[in-house]
Design an enzyme around this catalytic site. Structure first.
Site, PDB file in Angstrom:
ATOM      1  N   LYS A 215      13.897  76.951  59.606  1.00  0.00           N
ATOM      2  CA  LYS A 215      14.048  76.973  58.145  1.00  0.00           C
ATOM      3  C   LYS A 215      14.149  78.415  57.624  1.00  0.00           C
ATOM      4  O   LYS A 215      15.025  78.759  56.829  1.00  0.00           O
ATOM      5  CB  LYS A 215      12.846  76.268  57.509  1.00  0.00           C
ATOM      6  CG  LYS A 215      12.722  76.429  56.033  1.00  0.00           C
ATOM      7  CD  LYS A 215      13.796  75.668  55.322  1.00  0.00           C
ATOM      8  CE  LYS A 215      13.890  76.110  53.885  1.00  0.00           C
ATOM      9  NZ  LYS A 215      14.777  75.281  53.108  1.00  0.00           N
ATOM     10  N   CYS A 269      14.049  80.026  47.077  1.00  0.00           N
ATOM     11  CA  CYS A 269      14.164  79.894  48.540  1.00  0.00           C
ATOM     12  C   CYS A 269      14.649  81.195  49.157  1.00  0.00           C
ATOM     13  O   CYS A 269      13.915  81.893  49.837  1.00  0.00           O
ATOM     14  CB  CYS A 269      15.139  78.784  48.889  1.00  0.00           C
ATOM     15  SG  CYS A 269      14.725  77.248  48.075  1.00  0.00           S
TER      16      CYS A 269
HETATM   17  N1  SAJ Z   1      24.413  83.672  46.174  1.00  0.00           N
HETATM   18  C1  SAJ Z   1      25.226  84.807  46.169  1.00  0.00           C
HETATM   19  N2  SAJ Z   1      26.331  84.813  46.944  1.00  0.00           N
HETATM   20  C2  SAJ Z   1      26.686  83.756  47.738  1.00  0.00           C
HETATM   21  C3  SAJ Z   1      25.845  82.608  47.751  1.00  0.00           C
HETATM   22  C4  SAJ Z   1      24.722  82.601  46.960  1.00  0.00           C
HETATM   23  O1  SAJ Z   1      24.941  85.798  45.480  1.00  0.00           O
HETATM   24  O2  SAJ Z   1      27.720  83.832  48.398  1.00  0.00           O
HETATM   25  C5  SAJ Z   1      23.199  83.642  45.351  1.00  0.00           C
HETATM   26  C6  SAJ Z   1      23.175  82.503  44.333  1.00  0.00           C
HETATM   27  O3  SAJ Z   1      23.857  82.838  43.154  1.00  0.00           O
HETATM   28  C7  SAJ Z   1      21.700  82.319  44.140  1.00  0.00           C
HETATM   29  C8  SAJ Z   1      21.114  82.631  45.517  1.00  0.00           C
HETATM   30  O4  SAJ Z   1      22.112  83.367  46.192  1.00  0.00           O
HETATM   31  O5  SAJ Z   1      21.178  83.249  43.205  1.00  0.00           O
HETATM   32  C9  SAJ Z   1      20.730  81.432  46.347  1.00  0.00           C
HETATM   33  O6  SAJ Z   1      21.698  80.394  46.209  1.00  0.00           O
HETATM   34  P1  SAJ Z   1      22.197  79.479  47.415  1.00  0.00           P
HETATM   35  O7  SAJ Z   1      23.165  78.516  46.879  1.00  0.00           O
HETATM   36  O8  SAJ Z   1      22.652  80.324  48.529  1.00  0.00           O
HETATM   37  O9  SAJ Z   1      20.904  78.781  47.967  1.00  0.00           O
HETATM   38  P2  SAJ Z   1      19.691  77.942  47.316  1.00  0.00           P
HETATM   39  O10 SAJ Z   1      18.540  78.898  47.173  1.00  0.00           O
HETATM   40  O11 SAJ Z   1      20.075  77.152  46.147  1.00  0.00           O
HETATM   41  O12 SAJ Z   1      19.419  76.908  48.516  1.00  0.00           O
HETATM   42  C10 SAJ Z   1      19.154  77.432  49.812  1.00  0.00           C
HETATM   43  C11 SAJ Z   1      20.034  76.679  50.815  1.00  0.00           C
HETATM   44  N3  SAJ Z   1      19.955  77.348  52.105  1.00  0.00           N
HETATM   45  C12 SAJ Z   1      21.074  77.702  52.773  1.00  0.00           C
HETATM   46  O13 SAJ Z   1      22.179  77.534  52.356  1.00  0.00           O
HETATM   47  C13 SAJ Z   1      20.859  78.343  54.119  1.00  0.00           C
HETATM   48  C14 SAJ Z   1      19.559  75.239  50.932  1.00  0.00           C
HETATM   49  O14 SAJ Z   1      20.254  74.579  51.975  1.00  0.00           O
HETATM   50  C15 SAJ Z   1      18.060  75.193  51.206  1.00  0.00           C
HETATM   51  O15 SAJ Z   1      17.592  73.857  51.278  1.00  0.00           O
HETATM   52  C16 SAJ Z   1      17.354  75.889  50.061  1.00  0.00           C
HETATM   53  O16 SAJ Z   1      17.775  77.253  50.064  1.00  0.00           O
HETATM   54  C17 SAJ Z   1      15.865  75.804  50.275  1.00  0.00           C
HETATM   55  O17 SAJ Z   1      15.236  74.935  49.656  1.00  0.00           O
HETATM   56  O18 SAJ Z   1      15.335  76.551  51.099  1.00  0.00           O
END
Ligand code: SAJ
Length: 445
Positions: A215, A269
Site C-alpha cells: 500500500k 493518501c
Molecule cells: N496529482 C498530480 N499529478 C498527477 C496525479 C495526481 O499532481 O499526475 C495530484 C492530485 O491533483 C492530487 C494528488 O496528486 O492532489 C493525489 O491524487 P491521486 O488521484 O493521485 O490519488 P488519491 O490520493 O486520490 O488516491 C490515491 C490512489 N493511489 C494510487 O493511485 C497509487 C488510490 O488508488 C488509493 O486508494 C488512495 O490514494 C488511497 O486511499 O491511498
C-alpha cells in the site's frame, strides 16, 4: 467461517462504501463511528460525504435492513477497522537535516481498543487503514491480546489495504485487485473468503507486513513520479518550453509515462503515506523525503508564477512592496483533485494562504463545497461573485465544470484580464480570443 455479521469501525470514504457493499451482498453490517452526527445522518438515509453512486447504495442497504449505524461496537463475526491515519499536527521527527512528519495512530489505537471487549474465538479482524510497516503485527495484535486471545491462534488477523480512487470508489471496491496480508496463512485465507463475497478483481494472499508495504509503495511511487513532473514544469518554465507538450511527446516512448504537474499534491493518501516510510527508516529514504519536499513546495512555485504574470502587466513596480499587495484574485477550486468534494491537504489551500500573506485578497469558489469553512479563507457565494472584481483568475483544480467554462461568457462576468491555469484545463487560444492574457503553469515564455 460464517460471515453473518460484520462490524465496521470508521464510516468515512472507505468504511461506509465497504459497509453498504457487504450489506448489498446479504451480510448484516453494523457501521460504527465515534461521531454521533455521522451516525444519525446515515441512519436517516443521508450522507456526510460526496461519492458517486453511494447515496443509492446507502438507501438500498437501509431499506433491506442489512445496514445500520451506531456509536458503539457489538459482537460480530468480523471486525474491520477503516479509520484515518493522518500525521501529527504538533510534532515532527528529525534525522540529520531531514525534518519529517509523524503518523498519528490514535484513531487506529482507539478503534482496536473498542473491539477488545467483543472479541471472541474464531473472529476475523482486518485493518484497512493505511499504516506504517508492522502496525498489524505489533500495534494492533498487542492491543487485541488484552482480550486474552492470541492473534493467529484464537482469532484471525489481517491487513488489507484499500486502494480505491475517490470519485470511483463504488466501482473500484469491487473491480480492483485486493491484497490480503494475514498474520498466519489461515488468517489470510479467512480474509480472502470474506472479500470474495463481493470482490471481482484478483484476491492475493500474503503476509501482513508485505500488504502494508504494498500500500505504501503504491502511493509513494505516485508521489515520487508527480514530484518529477513538477520539477519538469519548473525546468520548462525556465527554458521557455511548454511542459504539457514535452510530457506528451516524451510519453510516446514505450517505456516512459510521465504524470501531470500541478499546484501540488493533496488528499489524505499520497501527501501523507510516503512519510510513513520516512518515519520508519529516515536513513534509507532520501529520495522519498525529497519528493515530498518538492511537492510540498509546489504552491510556492504557483505564487511565483502569479507574481511574474502580474509584474509583466504592471507599468511600474512598487519598490519593496509585493506585487500581490491589494490585488484581487479569484481562486477556482479548493478540492484536492478534480470532481471531488474532499478538501483535505489541498494544495489550493496553501496557495491561497501564501497569496494572502503577501497582501492579496483572495475569494475562493468551490462548487463541490460552496459553504466550506476553512480557516483564513474567504468563500465566494457563487462563481460570478468570485470573478466579478478579480484582477486575476486562478484555476487550481481541473473540475469538469471549470474545464468547460466558456471564456467569452467569463469575460462578460469579470474585470480580470489575466487567467492563470495550473492544471492545463484551458485552451490558451480560446481564452486569448476572449480577451484574456493566459499564463500556464509549466509554460515558459
Ligand atoms: N496529482 C498530480 N499529478 C498527477 C496525479 C495526481 O499532481 O499526475 C495530484 C492530485 O491533483 C492530487 C494528488 O496528486 O492532489 C493525489 O491524487 P491521486 O488521484 O493521485 O490519488 P488519491 O490520493 O486520490 O488516491 C490515491 C490512489 N493511489 C494510487 O493511485 C497509487 C488510490 O488508488 C488509493 O486508494 C488512495 O490514494 C488511497 O486511499 O491511498
Amino acid at each position: 467461517m460464517n460471515f453473518n455479521k460484520i462490524c465496521i469501525i470508521g464510516l468515512g470514504y472507505i468504511g461506509l462504501p465497504t459497509a453498504v457493499t457487504f450489506a448489498k451482498h446479504g451480510i448484516n453490517v453494523l457501521g460504527v463511528d465515534i461521531n454521533p452526527n455521522i451516525v444519525n445522518t446515515l441512519n436517516a438515509g443521508k450522507l456526510h460525504i460526496h461519492e458517486p453512486n453511494l447515496p443509492e447504495a446507502l438507501s438500498e442497504a437501509l431499506q433491506s435492513e442489512k445496514f445500520r449505524a451506531s456509536t458503539q461496537a457489538e459482537e460480530a463475526d468480523v471486525f474491520i477497522i477503516a479509520v484515518p491515519t493522518p500525521f501529527k499536527q504538533n510534532e515532527i521527527g528529525i534525522y540529520n537535516d531531514m525534518k519529517y512528519k509523524l503518523a498519528d495512530m490514535q484513531a487506529v489505537t482507539s478503534a482496536t481498543e473498542s473491539i477488545v471487549p467483543f472479541l471472541r474465538k474464531g473472529n476475523l479482524v482486518i485493518l484497512e487503514s493505511t499504516s506504517p510497516p508492522q502496525t498489524t503485527v505489533k500495534l494492533v495484535a498487542d492491543i487485541l491480546h488484552k482480550s486474552g486471545l492470541t492473534a493467529g491462534e484464537d482469532f484471525y488477523l489481517c491487513y488489507s489495504p484499500e486502494r480505491v480512487l475517490p470519485g470511483q470508489i463504488m466501482k473500484e471496491l469491487v473491480d480492483n485487485a485486493r491484497v490480503i496480508g494475514g498474520v498466519t496463512k489461515e488468517s489470510a485465507q479467512a480474509g480472502a473468503d470474506l472479500y470474495s463475497v463481493f470482490v471481482k478483481g484478483q484476491i492475493i494472499q500474503t503476509d501482513a507486513t508485505t500488504a502494508e508495504m504494498v500500500k505504501l509503495m503504491e502511493n509513494t511511487y505516485r508521489d515520487v513520479n508527480i514530484a518529477i513532473a513538477n520539477e519538469f514544469a519548473r525546468l520548462a518554465d525556465k527554458f521557455g518550453v511548454d511542459v504539457w507538450e514535452a510530457i506528451s511527446l516524451a510519453s510516446l516512448h514505450p517505456r516512459v509515462k510521465i504524470l501531470s504537474p500541478g499546484p501540488g499534491v493533496g488528499g489524505h493518501c499520497i501527501s501523507v503515506d510516503p512519510w510513513f516510510f520516512v518515519e520508519a527508516a529516515p536513513e534509507l529514504t532520501p529520495l522519498i523525503y525529497h519528493s515530498r519536499q518538492v511537492n510540498d513546495a509546489q504552491p510556492n512555485f504557483v505564487v511565483e508564477k502569479i507574481k511574474q504574470a502580474l509584474s509583466a502587466q504592471a507599468a511600474v513596480l512598487g519598490g519593496e512592496e509585493s506585487i500581490l499587495k491589494n490585488k484581487k484574485i479569484a481562486a477556482l477550486g479548493l478540492a484536492y483533485k478534480p470532481d471531488v468534494d474532499d478538501l483535505r491537504e489541498s494544495p489550493a489551500n496553501e496557495v491561497i494562504h501564501l497569496l494572502q500573506h503577501e497582501g492579496a485578497t483572495v475569494l475562493a469558489w468551490e462548487p463541490f463545497k460552496p459553504d466550506a469553512k476553512l480557516e483564513g479563507i474567504n468563500m465566494a457565494s457563487s462563481f460570478d461573485d468570485a470573478v466579478q472584481d478579480a484582477d486575476l483568475i486562478l484555476l487550481l483544480v481541473k473540475h469538469t465544470e471549470f474545464a468547460k467554462l466558456n471564456p467569452k461568457e467569463v469575460a462578460k462576468r469579470t474585470k480580470a484580464k489575466i487567467v492563470l491555469d495550473t492544471v492545463n484545463a484551458w485552451k490558451a487560444e480560446e481564452w486569448q480570443n476572449a480577451g484574456f492574457e493566459v499564463v500556464r503553469l509549466g509554460v515558459g515564455k
